[in-house]
Design a protein around this motif. Structure first.
Motif, PDB file in Angstrom:
ATOM      1  N   HIS A   5       0.831  -1.201   0.000  1.00  9.31           N
ATOM      2  CA  HIS A   5       0.000   0.000   0.000  1.00  9.31           C
ATOM      3  C   HIS A   5       0.874   1.263   0.000  1.00  9.31           C
ATOM      4  O   HIS A   5       1.853   1.352   0.741  1.00  9.31           O
ATOM      5  CB  HIS A   5      -0.933   0.016   1.208  1.00  9.31           C
ATOM      6  N   ARG A   9       2.844   2.241  -2.324  1.00  6.22           N
ATOM      7  CA  ARG A   9       4.117   1.993  -3.002  1.00  6.22           C
ATOM      8  C   ARG A   9       3.863   1.743  -4.485  1.00  6.22           C
ATOM      9  O   ARG A   9       2.743   1.438  -4.910  1.00  6.22           O
ATOM     10  CB  ARG A   9       4.825   0.780  -2.393  1.00  6.22           C
ATOM     11  N   SER A  10       4.909   1.826  -5.272  1.00  2.98           N
ATOM     12  CA  SER A  10       4.792   1.603  -6.708  1.00  2.98           C
ATOM     13  C   SER A  10       5.427   0.285  -7.117  1.00  2.98           C
ATOM     14  O   SER A  10       6.382  -0.194  -6.499  1.00  2.98           O
ATOM     15  CB  SER A  10       5.427   2.748  -7.495  1.00  2.98           C
ATOM     16  N   GLY A  26       0.306   0.712  -6.512  1.00  4.72           N
ATOM     17  CA  GLY A  26       0.109   1.408  -7.771  1.00  4.72           C
ATOM     18  C   GLY A  26       0.989   0.743  -8.807  1.00  4.72           C
ATOM     19  O   GLY A  26       2.197   0.602  -8.624  1.00  4.72           O
ATOM     20  N   GLN A  72      -5.488   2.794 -10.039  1.00  3.27           N
ATOM     21  CA  GLN A  72      -4.249   2.315  -9.420  1.00  3.27           C
ATOM     22  C   GLN A  72      -3.269   1.734 -10.440  1.00  3.27           C
ATOM     23  O   GLN A  72      -2.296   1.069 -10.059  1.00  3.27           O
ATOM     24  CB  GLN A  72      -4.553   1.266  -8.353  1.00  3.27           C
ATOM     25  N   GLU A  76       7.414   6.429  -9.247  1.00  7.32           N
ATOM     26  CA  GLU A  76       7.522   6.957  -7.890  1.00  7.32           C
ATOM     27  C   GLU A  76       6.768   8.268  -7.733  1.00  7.32           C
ATOM     28  O   GLU A  76       6.169   8.518  -6.677  1.00  7.32           O
ATOM     29  CB  GLU A  76       8.990   7.119  -7.518  1.00  7.32           C
ATOM     30  N   THR A  91       4.063   9.056  -9.276  1.00  4.70           N
ATOM     31  CA  THR A  91       2.626   8.778  -9.371  1.00  4.70           C
ATOM     32  C   THR A  91       2.099   8.001  -8.176  1.00  4.70           C
ATOM     33  O   THR A  91       1.031   8.307  -7.631  1.00  4.70           O
ATOM     34  CB  THR A  91       2.315   8.001 -10.663  1.00  4.70           C
ATOM     35  N   PHE A  92       2.866   6.978  -7.745  1.00  8.40           N
ATOM     36  CA  PHE A  92       2.334   6.036  -6.757  1.00  8.40           C
ATOM     37  C   PHE A  92       3.148   5.907  -5.479  1.00  8.40           C
ATOM     38  O   PHE A  92       2.744   5.194  -4.563  1.00  8.40           O
ATOM     39  CB  PHE A  92       2.194   4.647  -7.386  1.00  8.40           C
TER      40      PHE A  92
END
Length: 247
Positions: free
Chosen positions: A5, A7-8, A32, A53, A75, A77-78
């Motif tokens: 959660h 994290r990408s 994500g 997501q 990184e 984005t998510f």
């Protein structure tokens, strides 16, 4: 359990087949997911189906600059990078005598050098995050030899060895590196294969992309004391040969 959660995750070759199944599985974990591929239409469709997501980003895994852009965007984005799944790969049919030098180098560039580039650029980010997982999708061709696909076999054995080297180097950063070794899986890459390829296996069928994705999800989230390890999904093909006894 490794928590994804906030994290990408980057999945290469994510536009179809095994990669698309992995993206679907990992979105459910709360990560994500960046679907990375050169197949823009298929990748955009998969990402749209997965919802907010997930995003698609074009990635030629042999291009260092594209790798940097994709990882930066993941990184931004998510959140901090948690997982890299090196799944992108190609096969070129040709043996030691028949595969041209250009074909051989191209297969290694995509399957081995491309994966190394991702690891080379992702490793500092995972160190900075304090943990992470790299999963390299090899093959049973990284465990045994096959005739007629010399470059592919060489690349998949190389990826297996690279996995072990990276596991030794990154363990002190709490970063795990494992390889997954599918046998024949029902994907676009194997669409032209004769079904009899799997007939001699203890489980005489092709595997499904979702079965590989489930294993990769397990390696990421549950196999938290495994690194440098091989996880095999091959219907028992590499278990050995059945001995036919005389009656």
């Amino acid at each position: 359990m490794f928590d994804l959660h906030g994290r990408s995750v980057v999945v290469t070759g994510g536009a179809r087949g095994i990669g698309a199944a992995v993206a679907r599985t990992l979105v459910k974990s709360g990560a994500g997911v960046v679907v990375a591929d050169i197949l823009e239409r298929d990748g955009t469709t998969i990402a749209a189906d997965l919802g907010p997501q997930a995003v698609f980003r074009r990635l030629d895994v042999t291009d260092e600059d594209e790798w940097r852009r994709v990882l930066d965007d993941a990184e931004a984005t998510f959140g901090p990078l948690a997982v890299l799944v090196n799944n992108a790969g190609i096969v070129d049919f040709g043996g030691v005598e028949s595969e041209s030098p250009a074909q051989f180098r191209h297969v290694l560039d995509v399957n081995l050098v491309g994966a190394w580039l991702g690891m080379y650029l992702a490793a500092p980010r995972l160190r900075a995050a304090g943990d992470g997982v790299i999963v390299n999708v090899s093959s049973t061709a990284g465990l045994i030899g096959y005739s007629g696909i010399a470059g592919y076999v060489a690349s998949k054995w190389g990826l297996r060895g690279l996995t072990k080297a990276a596991a030794l180097e990154l363990g002190n950063a709490n970063v795990r590196v494992c390889s997954v070794h599918p046998g024949p899986i029902r994907t676009p890459m194997t669409a032209g294969m004769d079904p009899s390829v799997a007939a001699g296996q203890p489980l005489p069928r092709f595997g499904e992309p979702e079965e590989v994705a489930a294993m990769i999800g397990f390696v990421i989230s549950e196999a938290t004391f495994s690194t440098g390890s091989e996880f095999v999904l091959d219907g028992g093909a590499t278990a050995g040969a059945s001995l036919v006894m005389p009656s």
